[in-house]
Write an enzyme that holds these catalytic residues in place. Structure first.
Site, PDB file in Angstrom:
ATOM      1  N   SER A 197     -88.064   7.565  63.300  1.00 48.49           N
ATOM      2  CA  SER A 197     -88.444   6.617  62.249  1.00 48.49           C
ATOM      3  C   SER A 197     -87.323   6.372  61.258  1.00 48.49           C
ATOM      4  CB  SER A 197     -89.718   7.115  61.547  1.00 48.49           C
ATOM      5  OG  SER A 197     -90.210   6.139  60.656  1.00 48.49           O
ATOM      6  N   HIS A 198     -87.513   6.760  60.015  1.00 43.01           N
ATOM      7  CA  HIS A 198     -86.571   6.454  58.937  1.00 43.01           C
ATOM      8  C   HIS A 198     -85.502   7.526  58.782  1.00 43.01           C
ATOM      9  CE1 HIS A 198     -89.824   8.950  57.530  1.00 43.01           C
ATOM     10  NE2 HIS A 198     -89.113   9.327  56.494  1.00 43.01           N
TER      11      HIS A 198
ATOM     12  N   ASP B 242     -87.276   2.435  63.189  1.00 46.54           N
ATOM     13  CA  ASP B 242     -88.059   1.977  64.337  1.00 46.54           C
ATOM     14  C   ASP B 242     -88.912   0.754  64.025  1.00 46.54           C
ATOM     15  OD1 ASP B 242     -89.845   3.390  62.702  1.00 46.54           O
ATOM     16  OD2 ASP B 242     -91.054   4.070  64.386  1.00 46.54           O
TER      17      ASP B 242
ATOM     18  N   ARG C 195     -93.061  16.478  48.174  1.00 45.41           N
ATOM     19  CA  ARG C 195     -93.273  15.158  47.575  1.00 45.41           C
ATOM     20  C   ARG C 195     -94.266  15.272  46.429  1.00 45.41           C
ATOM     21  NH1 ARG C 195     -92.958  11.500  53.126  1.00 45.41           N
ATOM     22  NH2 ARG C 195     -90.696  11.419  53.115  1.00 45.41           N
TER      23      ARG C 195
ATOM     24  N   ASP D 171     -91.253   0.125  61.626  1.00 37.16           N
ATOM     25  CA  ASP D 171     -92.644   0.179  61.186  1.00 37.16           C
ATOM     26  C   ASP D 171     -92.801   0.255  59.670  1.00 37.16           C
ATOM     27  OD1 ASP D 171     -91.877   2.805  60.763  1.00 37.16           O
ATOM     28  OD2 ASP D 171     -93.444   3.709  62.011  1.00 37.16           O
ATOM     29  N   ARG D 172     -91.712   0.328  58.918  1.00 35.83           N
ATOM     30  CA  ARG D 172     -91.807   0.384  57.460  1.00 35.83           C
ATOM     31  C   ARG D 172     -91.170  -0.849  56.840  1.00 35.83           C
ATOM     32  NH1 ARG D 172     -91.996   6.429  55.557  1.00 35.83           N
ATOM     33  NH2 ARG D 172     -92.530   7.450  57.532  1.00 35.83           N
TER      34      ARG D 172
ATOM     35  N   LYS E 280     -98.112   1.048  61.776  1.00 42.26           N
ATOM     36  CA  LYS E 280     -97.632   0.220  60.673  1.00 42.26           C
ATOM     37  C   LYS E 280     -96.571  -0.726  61.219  1.00 42.26           C
ATOM     38  CE  LYS E 280     -95.119   4.350  59.065  1.00 42.26           C
ATOM     39  NZ  LYS E 280     -95.939   5.393  59.669  1.00 42.26           N
TER      40      LYS E 280
ATOM     41  N   LYS F 289     -92.802  10.725  70.496  1.00 42.15           N
ATOM     42  CA  LYS F 289     -94.244  10.868  70.304  1.00 42.15           C
ATOM     43  C   LYS F 289     -94.988  10.141  71.412  1.00 42.15           C
ATOM     44  CE  LYS F 289     -94.971   6.923  67.150  1.00 42.15           C
ATOM     45  NZ  LYS F 289     -95.615   6.511  65.889  1.00 42.15           N
TER      46      LYS F 289
ATOM     47  N   ARG G  52     -90.164  15.911  65.992  1.00 40.07           N
ATOM     48  CA  ARG G  52     -88.862  15.521  65.441  1.00 40.07           C
ATOM     49  C   ARG G  52     -87.997  16.758  65.254  1.00 40.07           C
ATOM     50  NH1 ARG G  52     -90.491  11.006  60.835  1.00 40.07           N
ATOM     51  NH2 ARG G  52     -91.567   9.593  62.279  1.00 40.07           N
TER      52      ARG G  52
ATOM     53  N   THR H 246     -97.362  14.686  62.368  1.00 42.61           N
ATOM     54  CA  THR H 246     -98.156  13.459  62.263  1.00 42.61           C
ATOM     55  C   THR H 246     -97.522  12.303  63.028  1.00 42.61           C
ATOM     56  OG1 THR H 246     -97.036  12.863  60.188  1.00 42.61           O
ATOM     57  CG2 THR H 246     -99.079  14.116  60.008  1.00 42.61           C
TER      58      THR H 246
ATOM     59  N   GLU I  33     -98.118   4.827  50.902  1.00 40.05           N
ATOM     60  CA  GLU I  33     -97.113   4.663  49.855  1.00 40.05           C
ATOM     61  C   GLU I  33     -95.698   4.804  50.401  1.00 40.05           C
ATOM     62  OE1 GLU I  33     -95.155   7.459  49.175  1.00 40.05           O
ATOM     63  OE2 GLU I  33     -96.313   8.497  50.727  1.00 40.05           O
ATOM     64  N   SER I  34     -95.551   5.377  51.591  1.00 38.17           N
ATOM     65  CA  SER I  34     -94.236   5.612  52.171  1.00 38.17           C
ATOM     66  C   SER I  34     -93.723   4.369  52.895  1.00 38.17           C
ATOM     67  CB  SER I  34     -94.281   6.815  53.118  1.00 38.17           C
ATOM     68  OG  SER I  34     -95.298   6.665  54.086  1.00 38.17           O
TER      69      SER I  34
ATOM     70  N   ASP J 122     -87.076  -0.174  58.621  1.00 41.66           N
ATOM     71  CA  ASP J 122     -86.485   1.128  58.889  1.00 41.66           C
ATOM     72  C   ASP J 122     -86.030   1.281  60.333  1.00 41.66           C
ATOM     73  OD1 ASP J 122     -89.046   1.236  60.009  1.00 41.66           O
ATOM     74  OD2 ASP J 122     -89.191   3.400  59.728  1.00 41.66           O
TER      75      ASP J 122
END
Length: 542
Positions: free
Chosen positions: A113-114, A279, A496, A281-282, A376, A126, A22, A18, A364-365, A277
């Site tokens: 990312s994170h 990159d 999860r 985006d969170r 995001k 990506k 990675r 998604t 939610e992440s 995070d």
């Protein structure tokens, strides 16, 4: 300068998830691995000839070297122009903005990312499409198909480009523009938010801590929070990006942002806390002695977005990922706007944003965003919260309390079981799947199952369908348990479990979330046989 065509052959495991591809960093550094994937990206989009791309990443280990490889390959494949962040740095939302601002043909974003960074940790790459958002499934499927049939890739023999100097340069026949990674992003934020009101908030003695986690958001937060709106120097902690994120795990949640949590969960703590995070985006949002769940944050931002200039005319709609709590659904109903439930993955929001069906969206992440970009955006969420606090002149705790009194509270938690043997995680999913047809009408730990299914989604814009997007168990009274295997890890499988319970009794809105969710947790464990994972407890609880 001659183009070199290098023979190669397919390499297993290059199917994008998604959020792109990675893997462990050493895998990406292996012979032909990065090159195969980059060539497959170019081939999947009809070639790079005559096209313009944005290129940048979060600065993790191998970021700089990988960008040099990508630039040579883009030039060898006939690309006309590349826009690159200075030193190869760009936050993911900033890259999305540049793609949109300059109407490029897309972008290659280097990040996991994170996930942790370093030579023995994780790396990612990506492709984002020309709308600035993650490539849709049709494109990622085509990229994967190309990885299975690749026989050669194209590159140039050149010296590394100096990416430290802002301005114009070139690789072969391809023009390269090196830009300040912060400037354009900051200008966009100034258009969306009332920076004077936020400045006045800080001038009133308001105290804040922002944990950049030695990741990409550090320079952005320093420039905007400390440089532009007047937060005191030192407001931003861990502000210098490092290749290994300072040895930390750049995931903005209570488990990994421990120092920030300790500072905020104190009577003497700052008024407001936030983290972002790897990159950028969170986000995690905190008040003094107050943790804001990402689901609640999306609901609060939706209810109060009109207080910021960029959203003063109202929202077209709102979208959330399926595992995200239903808190925002009731806000949308109150506002009279559409609310969409999508699979996990930011790319599923893209069509809704492009079609002006949604203005805000969230997962939610710890991801929230709006139609200003197609990713995001962690710092955006922080600034919107600051704008709301500046206008309402109240605390984070009071904003939450008022919201729950008005809409009720969706107690919510996510339990992560990381690095599981893949077969063990899949066995649990199979156990739950086998019960989906028989669960409705049964009672488990005092909760009656109303509905159970494997979530599928039909895009309301293009009609495309995505299936097997998570297992949902809906109990009476608004409670839910959801099981899903995450695609963001690089080691084994991550299971999860998402747990939710709605409470509308005004006297029961201040419970400990894990206690309030205890019956739902017990029911989920009973149905799934989660003890067979061989774990005493989740690795991460958010």
């Amino acid at each position: 300068m001659d183009v070199r065509t290098i023979p190669t052959s397919p390499i297993d495991g290059q199917k994008p998830g998604t959020s792109g591809l990675r893997k462990k960093t050493r895998v990406f550094m292996g012979k032909h691995y990065l090159e195969n994937f980059v060539q497959s990206v170019f081939d999947a989009i009809g070639g790079a000839a005559g096209k313009t791309f944005v290129i940048g990443g979060d600065g993790r280990y191998f970021n700089a070297a990988a960008i040099q490889t990508i630039l040579r390959m883009a030039a060898a494949n006939g690309a006309k122009h590349a826009i690159v962040g200075q030193a190869g740095l760009l936050s993911t939302p900033a890259a999305s903005h540049l793609i949109r601002k300059h109407a490029t043909d897309g972008g290659l974003i280097l990040s996991a990312s994170h996930n942790p960074g370093g030579v023995d940790e994780d790396f990612g790459l990506k492709f984002n499409a020309d709308n600035g958002g993650p490539a849709p499934e049709g494109v990622t499927d085509e990229i994967f198909r190309k990885t299975l049939e690749i026989s050669s890739y194209r590159t140039l023999d050149t010296e590394d480009l100096d990416l430290s100097a802002i301005g114009e340069t070139s690789v072969g026949q391809m023009n390269v523009t090196i830009v300040d990674p912060v400037t354009d992003y900051q200008e966009m934020m100034e258009d969306l938010f009332d920076f004077k009101a936020i400045s006045d908030l800080f001038n009133s003695g308001f105290r804040m801590r922002f944990d950049a986690m030695h990741a990409i958001t550090g320079p952005y937060a320093k420039a905007i929070l400390e440089g532009r709106v007047g937060a005191p120097e030192g407001t931003v902690m861990n502000s210098v990006p490092k290749e290994d994120f300072g040895g930390g795990h750049p995931d903005p949640n209570p488990t990994w942002a421990k120092d920030l949590m300790a500072e905020m969960m104190s009577d003497a703590g700052p008024d407001f806390g936030a983290a972002s995070d790897g990159d950028g985006d969170r986000n995690m949002i905190l008040g003094r002695n107050t943790y804001v769940s990402p689901s609640d944050s999306l609901a609060v931002l939706t209810a109060n977005a009109h207080l910021a200039p960029g959203y003063s005319k109202g929202l077209a709609g709102v979208a959330r990922s399926m595992p995200t709590s239903c808190a925002v659904d009731r806000v949308a109903e109150d506002l009279g706007i559409e609310c969409f439930e999508t699979p996990t993955g930011w790319k599923f929001f893209g069509n809704l944003l492009d079609a002006s069906r949604a203005t805000l969206c969230g997962e939610e992440s710890f991801g929230t965003g709006s139609d200003h970009v197609r990713e995001k955006d962690g710092l955006w969420a922080v600034l919107l919260w600051l704008n709301i606090l500046a206008v309402r002149k109240t605390t984070v705790a009071e904003v939450l309390s008022d919201h729950w009194q008005r809409f009720g509270r969706n107690y919510y938690s996510r339990h992560d079981y990381e690095a599981l043997p893949t077969e063990t995680a899949q066995a649990l999913m199979s156990r739950v799947t086998d019960q989906l047809k028989t669960l409705p009408g049964t009672t488990v730990h005092g909760l009656t199952v109303e509905h159970a299914d494997s979530f599928s989604y039909q895009d309301p814009v293009d009609g495309s369908t995505s299936v097997n997007q998570g297992l949902r168990i809906q109990f009476d009274g608004g409670a839910r348990a959801i099981f899903r295997l995450s695609g963001t890890g690089t080691d084994g499988a991550t299971l999860r479990l998402y747990i939710e319970a709605l409470e509308t009794d005004p006297t029961k809105l201040s419970q400990d979330p894990q206690q309030a969710l205890s019956r739902v947790i017990a029911a989920a464990h009973n149905i799934s046989g989660i003890e067979k994972l061989g774990r005493d407890a989740p690795d991460v609880v958010t």
